[in-house]
Design a protein around this motif. Structure first.
Motif, PDB file in Angstrom:
ATOM      1  N   ALA B  11      43.940  34.355  23.596  1.00 32.10           N
ATOM      2  CA  ALA B  11      43.998  35.050  24.881  1.00 32.10           C
ATOM      3  C   ALA B  11      42.873  34.595  25.806  1.00 32.10           C
ATOM      4  N   LYS B  12      42.025  33.732  25.275  1.00 34.67           N
ATOM      5  CA  LYS B  12      40.904  33.208  26.042  1.00 34.67           C
ATOM      6  C   LYS B  12      39.984  34.316  26.567  1.00 34.67           C
ATOM      7  N   VAL B  13      39.656  35.222  25.658  1.00 38.18           N
ATOM      8  CA  VAL B  13      38.674  36.259  25.987  1.00 38.18           C
ATOM      9  C   VAL B  13      37.752  36.391  24.779  1.00 38.18           C
ATOM     10  N   SER B  14      36.791  37.280  24.847  1.00 37.43           N
ATOM     11  CA  SER B  14      35.912  37.486  23.701  1.00 37.43           C
ATOM     12  C   SER B  14      36.530  38.515  22.754  1.00 37.43           C
ATOM     13  N   ILE B  15      36.040  38.539  21.535  1.00 34.71           N
ATOM     14  CA  ILE B  15      36.570  39.527  20.594  1.00 34.71           C
ATOM     15  C   ILE B  15      36.226  40.938  21.059  1.00 34.71           C
ATOM     16  N   THR B  16      35.130  41.063  21.751  1.00 30.42           N
ATOM     17  CA  THR B  16      34.747  42.367  22.280  1.00 30.42           C
ATOM     18  C   THR B  16      35.852  42.923  23.175  1.00 30.42           C
ATOM     19  N   THR B  17      36.348  42.077  24.029  1.00 33.83           N
ATOM     20  CA  THR B  17      37.390  42.516  24.947  1.00 33.83           C
ATOM     21  C   THR B  17      38.653  42.926  24.189  1.00 33.83           C
ATOM     22  N   VAL B  18      39.010  42.141  23.217  1.00 33.32           N
ATOM     23  CA  VAL B  18      40.193  42.487  22.425  1.00 33.32           C
ATOM     24  C   VAL B  18      39.993  43.863  21.795  1.00 33.32           C
ATOM     25  N   SER B  19      38.843  44.043  21.210  1.00 35.09           N
ATOM     26  CA  SER B  19      38.540  45.321  20.575  1.00 35.09           C
ATOM     27  C   SER B  19      38.656  46.465  21.574  1.00 35.09           C
ATOM     28  N   ARG B  20      38.088  46.228  22.750  1.00 32.26           N
ATOM     29  CA  ARG B  20      38.127  47.281  23.779  1.00 32.26           C
ATOM     30  C   ARG B  20      39.550  47.641  24.162  1.00 32.26           C
ATOM     31  N   VAL B  21      40.383  46.658  24.331  1.00 31.03           N
ATOM     32  CA  VAL B  21      41.772  46.920  24.706  1.00 31.03           C
ATOM     33  C   VAL B  21      42.467  47.712  23.603  1.00 31.03           C
ATOM     34  N   LEU B  22      42.298  47.219  22.397  1.00 24.32           N
ATOM     35  CA  LEU B  22      43.013  47.831  21.271  1.00 24.32           C
ATOM     36  C   LEU B  22      42.566  49.259  20.982  1.00 24.32           C
TER      37      LEU B  22
END
Lengths: 363, 363
Positions: B11-22
């Motif tokens: 998704a070309k983002v950081s894992i932090t962002t993924v975590s935040r979304v989820l």
DNA sequence: TTGAAAGCGCTAACAA
DNA sequence: TTGTTAGCGCTTTCAA
């Protein structure tokens, strides 16, 4: 919570050493160091965190079981077989009730994947093969089915067609030809198979197949009661009825007695499962014995092999079924002298089968 | 297994962002970024690793249940109540069978601690309070008991003394005074309480208490059968027998019939549990209804409170019990006109109680 | 609004 | 024989 670090500090060693002692690592540890560690572990009542271990080792030593309903004794006993085999191998068991809802099965699979279950056992039907397999992803290589499955998973099962066949055979030998079959819903493969076996047997033994003699009902006391109640109202009534499980058979007995008919003289009854109560009921109930505990146990053992990466020896592991004959079919059964003789007369179905030709090969 | 890192990269983002979304974090995430992440998650069929999450958050969303035997329908139904409440709150349930062995209970507690269960529910007795509490360590603040416990854990229970009391009361009202009691092993607190209630009731109603009328047996069909068989051989035989559960009551009926005695005219029978079969048996069985599912459900709800850090509102949550009267005690029960009337006559024990004085206050 | 980095408790490869 | 350290997959603090 006490961690490995605290143990290490207190014992004045590194965490590696603690780990080595606790896991009986092949790596050498000085005897006195080992004792020191063990002593500290005991003092602190330390228990390793399985979560951390699992995260690292990529195996959680947990498996999932997806069944319709744990409060159904049929599944409860299967589960007990699974648990005992799991215990022996150090696995814990996570149970999910589906209530036969497809979406809950899928939901359960997702949960199991999140919790990183090492494998999964399905029992009790309603599988939508493709959805299920794809929902499982890599879990699908470590999945076992108890019963029939249209997809490609290893299975542990009994031959339900054959089971129904020997039920009919027993009745035919007693002179019956007007045989009815009260089945559960045929969207369950078990029930579908039994129906098939029932019909095969009728053909084989030249019994008439009457459409109105094949009905469906809930697999409960009241389900059996209601279906038999209405069966007995038909102008042509059956002389024998095969019920899809023992609960239904108990319900059937009530309906037959209320109709002031005699069992087995007017109507004979056969159940499925052979629950202990069969021999305590009045009349005692002839029933097909299903080795539930063994099915569960075998499924778990198979799953352990799968998890270990070994291919199953056989795609389907078959279990034999027997018919246990009692008062509800055998006139005069239980009259003094005969009791001990007949109570022990657990007829081996397979052996009887050898002496007859059945219309369709049993696997 | 797909990890959060792979999602992040794709998704070309950081894992932090993924975590935040989820996790629907309160931290702002750009709408388009969010959509991109969600899309990638779906594409990869990513599921977060609950193990990693648990390790970090120090809660596993798993609770343990320690019972004697899941294949015993009594416990299976309690467990179903627990599971349903657990499901609703997002918890998984780990079941451990103890077979009533103290060392297995302790063993199970250790396992639960290793797997970092967030809490534990005990049902079915054989607790050695001190050992158990110390084995649990900090888990003991998140433990609930179904039934009686001599230690300091919150409990959900029925009043077994009272239950036995209303059984006797019902029999006395029918004119019985020679009442026997076939109990399970009294190392179970449930059984001990029932015995107490039985004896209290005899005193209260001025019935003679005969030592030979109080016996113990296995809580099974054959256990009930064997005990009643020998009870009926005594010179003074009881006119009514209270059995510790319905399985035993079914066994009792067989023994009584074999002795060519009539039920309830010669010997009346009362069971405990009120399983569905009670009303299908012949004679139908008078039984004490126990709200198993509700007990399990309430225990889980209580445990959730405990885990959340809330003190329980009450130390013990009591559930009421009722007696369901049927043919095995009521002469003429079920005669045509009466059926519908009596079948629905679920007498509220508590209300009856108000009209009599019992020797010892029921909490 | 996004990301880097620390760290949950543990095992195992590598170093001493 | 013992210890150091990287890293399992994730959340969260802190910095940008």
């Amino acid at each position: 919570m006490v961690t490995i670090l605290e143990v290490a500090r207190k014992a004045k060693v590194s965490i590696t050493t603690v780990s080595r002692v606790l896991n009986n690592s092949s790596h050498k540890v000085n005897k006195r160091t080992r004792e020191q560690v063990l002593k500290t572990v005991k003092e602190l009542d330390y228990r390793p965190n399985a979560l951390a271990k699992s995260l690292l080792k990529k195996c959680s030593m947990t498996i999932g079981v997806i069944i319709p309903d744990i409060s159904n004794p049929y599944y409860a006993e299967i589960v007990r077989g699974i648990q005992d085999a799991a215990d022996r191998a150090g696995y814990s068991v996570l149970i999910q009730n589906s209530d036969l809802k497809a979406e809950r099965i899928i939901q359960s699979v997702y949960e199991l994947r999140e919790k990183h279950a090492d494998g999964v056992i399905f029992a009790g039907g309603v599988f939508h093969e493709n959805n299920l397999i794809s929902a499982m992803k890599n879990l699908s290589s470590r999945a076992v089915v108890i019963g029939r499955f249209e997809g490609d998973l290893p299975a542990v099962r009994i031959d339900n067609e054959y089971a129904a066949f020997i039920a009919v055979q027993h009745l035919v030998e007693l002179g019956h030809s007007k045989i009815a079959f009260v089945n559960g819903a045929t969207d369950s493969s078990t029930m579908a198979d039994r129906l098939q076996g029932f019909m095969n047997a009728l053909v084989h033994f030249n019994c008439p197949l009457r459409k109105e003699f094949v009905v469906m009902g809930a697999l409960t006391l009241s389900g059996g009661y209601a279906q038999v109640k209405s069966l007995l109202k038909k102008k042509q009534r059956p002389s024998a009825i095969i019920m899809a499980n023992d609960q239904m058979a108990f319900g059937a007995v009530k309906a037959i007695k209320e109709a002031k008919l005699l069992i087995p003289e007017d109507v004979a009854v056969v159940g499925f499962d052979n629950v202990p109560l069969c021999s305590y009921f009045e009349p005692s109930i002839t029933s097909i014995e299903i080795p539930r505990y063994n099915l569960g146990q075998a499924a778990m053992e198979l799953l352990i092999e799968l998890i270990a990466g070994n291919a199953p020896k056989e795609k389907i592991r078959w279990f034999r079924v027997d018919i246990i004959k009692r008062q509800s079919t055998v006139p005069g059964f239980g009259i003094r002298e005969k009791i001990s003789l007949l109570e022990n007369d657990i007829v081996s179905g397979r052996e009887i089968l050898k002496t007859v030709t059945i219309p369709k090969p049993v696997h």
